[in-house]
Motif scaffolding. Structure first.
Motif, PDB file in Angstrom:
ATOM      1  N   GLY A 304       0.804  -1.214   0.000  1.00 24.87           N
ATOM      2  CA  GLY A 304       0.000   0.000   0.000  1.00 24.87           C
ATOM      3  C   GLY A 304       0.839   1.267   0.000  1.00 24.87           C
ATOM      4  O   GLY A 304       0.456   2.274  -0.602  1.00 24.87           O
ATOM      5  N   CYS A 305       1.996   1.207   0.648  1.00 21.95           N
ATOM      6  CA  CYS A 305       2.865   2.390   0.713  1.00 21.95           C
ATOM      7  C   CYS A 305       3.406   2.781  -0.656  1.00 21.95           C
ATOM      8  O   CYS A 305       3.765   3.937  -0.873  1.00 21.95           O
ATOM      9  CB  CYS A 305       4.016   2.141   1.678  1.00 21.95           C
ATOM     10  N   PHE A 306       3.464   1.837  -1.592  1.00 25.59           N
ATOM     11  CA  PHE A 306       3.939   2.155  -2.933  1.00 25.59           C
ATOM     12  C   PHE A 306       2.923   2.984  -3.721  1.00 25.59           C
ATOM     13  O   PHE A 306       3.286   3.666  -4.669  1.00 25.59           O
ATOM     14  CB  PHE A 306       4.261   0.878  -3.711  1.00 25.59           C
ATOM     15  N   THR A 307       1.642   2.904  -3.342  1.00 30.90           N
ATOM     16  CA  THR A 307       0.630   3.664  -4.076  1.00 30.90           C
ATOM     17  C   THR A 307       0.142   4.897  -3.320  1.00 30.90           C
ATOM     18  O   THR A 307      -0.307   5.867  -3.948  1.00 30.90           O
ATOM     19  CB  THR A 307      -0.594   2.785  -4.422  1.00 30.90           C
ATOM     20  N   VAL A 308       0.233   4.900  -1.992  1.00 29.90           N
ATOM     21  CA  VAL A 308      -0.249   6.062  -1.243  1.00 29.90           C
ATOM     22  C   VAL A 308       0.589   7.296  -1.572  1.00 29.90           C
ATOM     23  O   VAL A 308       0.102   8.440  -1.476  1.00 29.90           O
ATOM     24  CB  VAL A 308      -0.229   5.771   0.279  1.00 29.90           C
ATOM     25  N   VAL A 309       1.840   7.114  -1.996  1.00 29.94           N
ATOM     26  CA  VAL A 309       2.699   8.258  -2.302  1.00 29.94           C
ATOM     27  C   VAL A 309       2.280   8.990  -3.572  1.00 29.94           C
ATOM     28  O   VAL A 309       2.770  10.085  -3.844  1.00 29.94           O
ATOM     29  CB  VAL A 309       4.179   7.830  -2.439  1.00 29.94           C
ATOM     30  N   LEU A 310       1.369   8.402  -4.358  1.00 33.61           N
ATOM     31  CA  LEU A 310       0.903   9.104  -5.554  1.00 33.61           C
ATOM     32  C   LEU A 310       0.226  10.421  -5.203  1.00 33.61           C
ATOM     33  O   LEU A 310       0.178  11.341  -6.018  1.00 33.61           O
ATOM     34  CB  LEU A 310      -0.051   8.210  -6.354  1.00 33.61           C
ATOM     35  N   GLY A 311      -0.297  10.512  -3.984  1.00 32.81           N
ATOM     36  CA  GLY A 311      -0.866  11.787  -3.548  1.00 32.81           C
ATOM     37  C   GLY A 311       0.197  12.872  -3.499  1.00 32.81           C
ATOM     38  O   GLY A 311       0.029  13.947  -4.074  1.00 32.81           O
ATOM     39  N   ASP A 312       1.309  12.587  -2.822  1.00 30.22           N
ATOM     40  CA  ASP A 312       2.405  13.553  -2.755  1.00 30.22           C
ATOM     41  C   ASP A 312       3.000  13.819  -4.131  1.00 30.22           C
ATOM     42  O   ASP A 312       3.346  14.951  -4.472  1.00 30.22           O
ATOM     43  CB  ASP A 312       3.516  13.032  -1.836  1.00 30.22           C
ATOM     44  N   ILE A 313       3.139  12.771  -4.929  1.00 28.95           N
ATOM     45  CA  ILE A 313       3.802  12.898  -6.227  1.00 28.95           C
ATOM     46  C   ILE A 313       2.943  13.669  -7.227  1.00 28.95           C
ATOM     47  O   ILE A 313       3.464  14.463  -8.019  1.00 28.95           O
ATOM     48  CB  ILE A 313       4.146  11.502  -6.786  1.00 28.95           C
ATOM     49  N   LEU A 314       1.626  13.451  -7.198  1.00 27.92           N
ATOM     50  CA  LEU A 314       0.758  13.987  -8.242  1.00 27.92           C
ATOM     51  C   LEU A 314      -0.169  15.106  -7.767  1.00 27.92           C
ATOM     52  O   LEU A 314      -0.255  16.157  -8.391  1.00 27.92           O
ATOM     53  CB  LEU A 314      -0.077  12.862  -8.856  1.00 27.92           C
ATOM     54  N   PHE A 315      -0.885  14.885  -6.667  1.00 27.09           N
ATOM     55  CA  PHE A 315      -1.868  15.884  -6.258  1.00 27.09           C
ATOM     56  C   PHE A 315      -1.203  17.191  -5.828  1.00 27.09           C
ATOM     57  O   PHE A 315      -1.565  18.279  -6.288  1.00 27.09           O
ATOM     58  CB  PHE A 315      -2.740  15.353  -5.112  1.00 27.09           C
ATOM     59  N   VAL A 316      -0.224  17.094  -4.933  1.00 25.54           N
ATOM     60  CA  VAL A 316       0.348  18.299  -4.335  1.00 25.54           C
ATOM     61  C   VAL A 316       1.019  19.206  -5.368  1.00 25.54           C
ATOM     62  O   VAL A 316       0.719  20.405  -5.424  1.00 25.54           O
ATOM     63  CB  VAL A 316       1.325  17.918  -3.200  1.00 25.54           C
ATOM     64  N   PRO A 317       1.917  18.702  -6.215  1.00 27.61           N
ATOM     65  CA  PRO A 317       2.530  19.614  -7.189  1.00 27.61           C
ATOM     66  C   PRO A 317       1.549  20.154  -8.211  1.00 27.61           C
ATOM     67  O   PRO A 317       1.692  21.288  -8.671  1.00 27.61           O
ATOM     68  CB  PRO A 317       3.625  18.756  -7.852  1.00 27.61           C
ATOM     69  N   SER A 318       0.528  19.370  -8.575  1.00 27.34           N
ATOM     70  CA  SER A 318      -0.476  19.869  -9.519  1.00 27.34           C
ATOM     71  C   SER A 318      -1.257  21.023  -8.918  1.00 27.34           C
ATOM     72  O   SER A 318      -1.556  22.020  -9.597  1.00 27.34           O
ATOM     73  CB  SER A 318      -1.430  18.745  -9.916  1.00 27.34           C
ATOM     74  N   PHE A 319      -1.596  20.911  -7.656  1.00 24.45           N
ATOM     75  CA  PHE A 319      -2.301  21.997  -6.978  1.00 24.45           C
ATOM     76  C   PHE A 319      -1.429  23.242  -6.914  1.00 24.45           C
ATOM     77  O   PHE A 319      -1.889  24.371  -7.159  1.00 24.45           O
ATOM     78  CB  PHE A 319      -2.706  21.550  -5.570  1.00 24.45           C
ATOM     79  N   ASP A 320      -0.154  23.079  -6.598  1.00 19.99           N
ATOM     80  CA  ASP A 320       0.750  24.225  -6.529  1.00 19.99           C
ATOM     81  C   ASP A 320       0.918  24.893  -7.892  1.00 19.99           C
ATOM     82  O   ASP A 320       1.010  26.122  -7.984  1.00 19.99           O
ATOM     83  CB  ASP A 320       2.112  23.787  -5.995  1.00 19.99           C
TER      84      ASP A 320
END
Length: 411
Positions: A304-320
């Motif tokens: 699960g830890c391999f996929t939960v990081v997609l939030g940090d990788i994708l959501f956060v920089p896209s929002f910024d």
């Protein structure tokens, strides 16, 4: 990049690197300790108080930065945070931890917007590189802190917090020594001169650009989910995988983010708009939370830890990226306050509910139910992002990085 901006970036990156090392040493250890001696609820309360402090800081960050400069705000905030963390090691009990956690949050809520304000004031062609090195420094610090936290998992808390105190003193010195007093904001931005009130509730007005309110609310829910993982997983490890250190999941998330951040985000942001990329990040979190609930043991946590990081990788920089493109330079200080307010609100509620949901799942003999709730919330937000993608700006070209540095954007 000019020598002044390069020097400031060194200070900002060094500061966030040391801060992440320190934070990922102490909080998994303290949360797991409180979960074992008290309950998930009380562990959540202590973490919640840090975000109450950060939320309070959003009301006076702009006024403080206007009077003492961005560098002064970073120095003051970090000094307060370091002092509270040092006292944590000489305290005991939920009440004492909660009071100190409030000051930790106030300090962090004053320093972090200042660091981000520096980066957002860089020119458009330098901003991706600046954000990418910031993100890289944070992730390296996260990984290093998680490893050190594993080594210190069974050490006396006084020793743990003494080490963390020393790291934050280093953060205080590095960031304040290298960054300019007021960053690189235009004179009309209100960065100096004391024109802004010391205490302001302007963050409630939001940023008056098309679609901003929806995206700020989505960011709040994202941080609700993110802190739910960060608080919930040490409690989960203590209950279902005690053979691993409470910080072990963060070894995986930190290393995975380091490897995937640059190539994955670069590829997706070139072909999709920010709203769609945000949705993909939330889908990854949905999958991860479902795995945590279904399997619960250490191998399932690792997957699960391999996929939960997609939030940090994708959501956060896209929002910024969305904010940086839509908000004028002279309003970035106000934008930082609003962004930090919604982030702190999401983290505050998420840290408290993570402990409550963990206790409820355990007391009602429904192991994993807390993760299923989080998975449903993440899935709903992914659909909202997809429905909002037409309101986000068209993706622009990513400026090529130099010297092998990443091109992604930040936490």
């Amino acid at each position: 990049m000019t020598p002044e901006r390069r020097r400031a970036l060194i200070g900002v990156d060094a500061g966030i690197f040391l801060a992440h090392i320190g934070n990922f040493i102490w909080f998994p250890v303290l949360v797991a300790s409180l979960g074992g001696t008290d309950s998930g609820f009380w562990a959540g309360v202590v973490m919640c108080m840090t975000y109450v402090g950060r939320l309070l800081a959003t009301f006076f960050y702009e006024g403080a930065a206007a009077r003492i400069g961005i560098r002064g705000a970073v120095f003051l905030g970090t000094a307060v945070e370091a002092t509270a963390l040092g006292l944590m090691g000489f305290s005991d009990g939920v009440l004492a931890y909660s009071v100190l956690a409030l000051f930790i949050g106030i300090g962090s809520g004053t320093a972090f917007p200042g660091l981000k304000n520096i980066l957002l004031s860089y020119p458009d062609d330098e901003r991706p590189k600046a954000f990418s090195t910031f993100q890289m420094s944070a992730q390296v610090g996260l990984f290093g802190g998680a490893l050190l936290g594993g080594l210190l998992a069974h050490v006396d808390l006084r020793t743990v917090f003494t080490v963390v105190f020393a790291l934050f003193i280093g953060f205080c010195g590095a960031a304040s020594a290298f960054i300019p007093r007021d960053g690189f904001q235009p004179a009309e931005s209100g960065g100096t001169g004391g024109r802004a009130p010391l205490f302001s509730t302007a963050v409630f007005k939001g940023i008056e650009v098309r679609g901003a309110t929806r995206y700020f609310l989505l960011s709040a829910v994202y941080w609700f989910l993110s802190i739910g993982f960060m608080v919930g997983i040490p409690l989960h490890m203590e209950e279902f995988a005690p053979q691993w250190a409470p910080s072990a999941p963060f070894w995986i998330t930190g290393l995975t983010t380091l490897v995937l951040q640059y190539p994955l985000f670069k590829f997706l942001i070139k072909h999709l708009n920010p709203g769609t990329v945000m949705a993909l990040g939330l889908v990854g979190m949905t999958v991860a939370f479902t795995l945590f609930g279904a399997g619960r043991t250490a191998p399932w946590v690792a997957v699960g830890c391999f996929t939960v990081v997609l939030g940090d990788i994708l959501f956060v920089p896209s929002f910024d990226i969305w904010i940086a493109r839509k908000v004028p330079a002279e309003r970035l200080t106000k934008a930082m306050g609003a962004m930090h307010f919604f982030r702190s609100a999401g983290n505050m509620v998420g840290s408290l509910l993570a402990g409550v949901l963990f206790d409820l799942a355990r007391s009602h003999d429904l192991p994993g139910a807390n993760w299923y709730v989080a998975a449903v919330v993440a899935a709903v937000c992914a659909f909202v992002c997809l429905g909002s993608r037409d309101e986000s700006p068209e993706p622009g070209p990513v400026v090529p990085a130099q010297d092998g540095e990443q091109e992604a954007v930040t936490v």
